[in-house]
Design an enzyme around this catalytic site. Structure first.
Site, PDB file in Angstrom:
ATOM      1  N   HIS A 248       0.824  -1.218   0.000  1.00 37.93           N
ATOM      2  CA  HIS A 248       0.000   0.000   0.000  1.00 37.93           C
ATOM      3  C   HIS A 248       0.860   1.270   0.000  1.00 37.93           C
ATOM      4  CE1 HIS A 248      -3.580  -2.462   1.736  1.00 37.93           C
ATOM      5  NE2 HIS A 248      -3.441  -2.606   0.430  1.00 37.93           N
ATOM      6  N   ASP A 265      -0.109   1.061  -9.572  1.00 32.75           N
ATOM      7  CA  ASP A 265      -1.459   0.544  -9.335  1.00 32.75           C
ATOM      8  C   ASP A 265      -2.357   1.767  -9.242  1.00 32.75           C
ATOM      9  OD1 ASP A 265      -3.837  -0.530  -8.383  1.00 32.75           O
ATOM     10  OD2 ASP A 265      -2.883  -1.786  -6.864  1.00 32.75           O
ATOM     11  N   ASP A 276      -9.241  -0.397 -11.924  1.00 31.53           N
ATOM     12  CA  ASP A 276      -8.192  -0.803 -10.976  1.00 31.53           C
ATOM     13  C   ASP A 276      -7.142  -1.586 -11.766  1.00 31.53           C
ATOM     14  OD1 ASP A 276      -6.695  -1.571  -8.805  1.00 31.53           O
ATOM     15  OD2 ASP A 276      -8.226  -2.856  -7.916  1.00 31.53           O
ATOM     16  N   HIS A 355      -1.070 -11.722  -0.914  1.00 29.23           N
ATOM     17  CA  HIS A 355      -2.463 -11.256  -1.029  1.00 29.23           C
ATOM     18  C   HIS A 355      -3.246 -12.203  -1.925  1.00 29.23           C
ATOM     19  CE1 HIS A 355      -1.706  -9.526  -5.067  1.00 29.23           C
ATOM     20  NE2 HIS A 355      -0.589  -9.022  -4.578  1.00 29.23           N
ATOM     21  N   HIS A 359     -10.644  -9.212  -6.336  1.00 26.78           N
ATOM     22  CA  HIS A 359     -11.783  -8.761  -5.523  1.00 26.78           C
ATOM     23  C   HIS A 359     -12.853  -8.288  -6.487  1.00 26.78           C
ATOM     24  CE1 HIS A 359     -10.266  -4.694  -6.446  1.00 26.78           C
ATOM     25  NE2 HIS A 359      -9.064  -5.164  -6.153  1.00 26.78           N
ATOM     26  N   TYR A 393       6.648 -10.643  -4.700  1.00 25.87           N
ATOM     27  CA  TYR A 393       7.349  -9.560  -3.992  1.00 25.87           C
ATOM     28  C   TYR A 393       8.485 -10.187  -3.202  1.00 25.87           C
ATOM     29  CZ  TYR A 393       2.645  -7.943  -5.013  1.00 25.87           C
ATOM     30  OH  TYR A 393       1.452  -7.681  -5.656  1.00 25.87           O
ATOM     31  N   ARG A 411       3.448  -6.805  -9.867  1.00 28.52           N
ATOM     32  CA  ARG A 411       2.030  -7.189  -9.867  1.00 28.52           C
ATOM     33  C   ARG A 411       1.479  -6.806 -11.226  1.00 28.52           C
ATOM     34  NH1 ARG A 411       0.611  -5.073  -5.560  1.00 28.52           N
ATOM     35  NH2 ARG A 411      -0.371  -3.097  -6.070  1.00 28.52           N
ATOM     36  N   GLU A 413      -2.368  -6.412 -12.962  1.00 28.50           N
ATOM     37  CA  GLU A 413      -3.787  -6.412 -12.572  1.00 28.50           C
ATOM     38  C   GLU A 413      -4.669  -5.926 -13.710  1.00 28.50           C
ATOM     39  OE1 GLU A 413      -4.785  -3.649  -9.372  1.00 28.50           O
ATOM     40  OE2 GLU A 413      -6.618  -4.783  -8.961  1.00 28.50           O
TER      41      GLU A 413
HETATM   42  N1  GLY Z   1      -5.755  -0.906  -5.840  1.00 25.15           N
HETATM   43  C1  GLY Z   1      -6.292  -1.699  -4.838  1.00 25.15           C
HETATM   44  C2  GLY Z   1      -6.243  -3.105  -5.201  1.00 25.15           C
HETATM   45  O1  GLY Z   1      -5.630  -3.458  -6.181  1.00 25.15           O
HETATM   46  O2  GLY Z   1      -6.836  -3.933  -4.585  1.00 25.15           O
HETATM   47 MN    MN Z   2      -7.276  -4.519  -7.084  1.00 25.75          MN
HETATM   48 MN    MN Z   3      -5.078  -2.236  -7.799  1.00 25.62          MN
END
Ligand code: GLY
Ligand code: MN
Ligand code: MN
Length: 459
Positions: A248, A265, A276, A355, A359, A393, A411, A413
């Protein structure tokens, strides 16, 4: 001029959302949904107002200090909106208000009143209903006032007035509706994703070893704002070097170095819907061998996880697909040793992947909706939107691995819609392969001659 419905969601869809919620709570229930608070930033400065997602989902009403009441079957109207009254002086300073008149005319309320009338009117709106649906534990002042209104109805028991006997979390009735996105919602999310992809491309193009992380953040914000996203959907992360291992990280103030990867991110928010996106790339435009090797592992894991997204598949399927490929890659490159099944079973991979793989995504970046039903991972359904975001990581001080892996954080995403046929990647316009990234990084014309200029800026 007054505030009017400015959402890209058609007015009729707000009507059907309210009807669906009223259907879900049943005829002898009432739902109360307060607007978001408008918090102070410092002294007499406020944060930009952002409406509560549940409230906006049901009304498109953009103002603070408001309350929606949905009372199924009520003779004088089912949708009652309490809001700030018109006030010429206040509107000159702070902007137009719909007022109760505009709430009826432009936002489809059956009845609307000033918020100043809440205490006078709420007990009557609750009287005779069996159940109240409301958020609880979110706004202490609202919780307290709701308690007071319920107390007033109960006090009238001897006059034969029935007080609600059950208090339910609004989430249980509303969030299943928000979980499945309509065609109109998906079209806004596609646009938010396209705008965000442009932000990432701009940041990649401007990246160079002498620049600061915040210069790339500025590129993202430029693209978001220029195309109508009033704000990022969450605090943008631009983490170079070992900062990429801080999940974060938001300081975004380091000067990037030759040989670093940078992890971005960031996503824009359009009409209250989030994108996202994460991409990781070398600031000098060329992956080193160790960077590329781990990048290819994460990319393979991400592609396999996206491939696992289809109707009927378990919520857990993309995560399991990603974990298997990441763990295999960690073994292949000597960061873990042992049997892949055993390393998955024992959770040993979590040293490098701590993680989950995604989500729900929607009006909130970590959107609403249950992930399990009766203790089982939920099956995916067409219209759901989720992120797929595996990573690796390696802590900069991890002495269990060879030195050349340390401090690498990666990462990748994307935002994925479950469709009848399988899935659709909303964020596909964001460069992702090694070749696409290397072709773009650093190519901004603004980099010409900037290395010398940048070198004069104190680090
Ligand atoms: N940017 C927040 C997440 O990737 O969950
Ligand atoms: Mn996310
Ligand atoms: Mn994200």
């Amino acid at each position: 001029m007054t505030a009017t419905l400015r959402s890209l969601i058609p007015a009729a869809e707000f009507v059907s959302r309210r009807a669906a919620l009223m259907q879900a709570i049943g005829p002898d229930a009432v739902a109360l949904i307060p607007a978001a608070l408008h918090p102070r930033r410092n002294r007499d400065t406020e944060y930009r107002f952002r409406q509560d997602s549940d409230f906006y989902y049901l009304s498109g009403f953009p103002e603070p200090e408001a309350l929606i009441v949905l009372a199924p079957g009520r003779g004088d109207g089912e949708f009652i909106l309490f809001c700030r009254p018109r006030d010429r002086e206040m509107e000159i300073w702070n902007g137009y208000r719909a007022g109760p008149e505009g709430a009826v005319k432009d936002f489809g309320a059956d009845q609307a009143f000033s918020v100043a009338e809440l205490d006078a009117r709420l007990p009557d709106l609750l009287a005779g209903r069996s159940r109240v649906f409301a958020p609880m534990g979110v706004q202490p002042d609202f919780d307290r006032r709701l308690g007071g209104w319920l107390g007033q109805v109960r006090a009238k028991g001897r006059a034969g007035i029935k007080a609600p006997g059950e208090l339910h979390l609004l989430d249980s009735a509303l969030h299943p509706l928000r979980l499945i996105k309509s065609v109109a919602e998906l079209s806004i999310m596609q646009r938010a994703a396209d705008i965000s992809a442009e932000g990432h491309r701009r940041a990649m193009a401007l990246a160079a070893p002498y620049r600061h992380e915040y210069e790339l953040e500025a590129e993202l914000l430029h693209a978001f704002t220029r195309h109508g996203c009033p704000a990022p959907a969450y605090g943008s992360i631009v983490g170079s070097g070992a900062n990429a291992c801080i999940l974060h990280y938001t300081e975004n103030d380091r000067r990037m170095q030759d040989g670093d990867l940078v992890l971005i991110d960031a996503g824009g928010e359009l009409d209250h819907y989030a994108a996202d996106i994460t991409r990781t790339f070398p600031v000098n435009g060329r992956f080193s061998d160790p960077q590329r090797e781990l990048y290819e592992v994460v990319l393979a894991a991400q592609l396999a996880a996206i491939d696992a997204v289809r109707p009927g598949a378990s919520w857990q399927a993309p995560h399991e697909a990603a974990v298997r490929i990441l763990t295999q890659g960690l073994v292949d490159h000597g960061l873990l040793s042992g049997d892949v099944d055993g390393l998955i079973e024992s959770g040993a991979f979590r040293r490098f992947y701590m993680h989950r793989t995604g989500h729900w995504l929607g009006m909130d970046v970590h959107d609403v909706g249950d992930y399990q039903i009766d203790g089982q991972w939920r099956p995916l359904q067409a219209g759901m939107v989720l992120t797929v975001e595996p990573g690796l990581y390696v802590a900069p001080d991890d002495e269990t691995v060879a030195a050349h892996w340390r401090g690498i954080g990666i990462r990748i995403e994307d935002d994925v819609v479950v469709t009848e046929a399988g899935h659709h990647v909303l964020t596909a316009r964001t460069p992702k392969t090694v070749a696409e990234i290397e072709a773009l990084v650093g190519t901004s014309p603004r980099n010409h001659g900037a290395r010398e200029q940048g070198a004069r800026v104190p680090a």
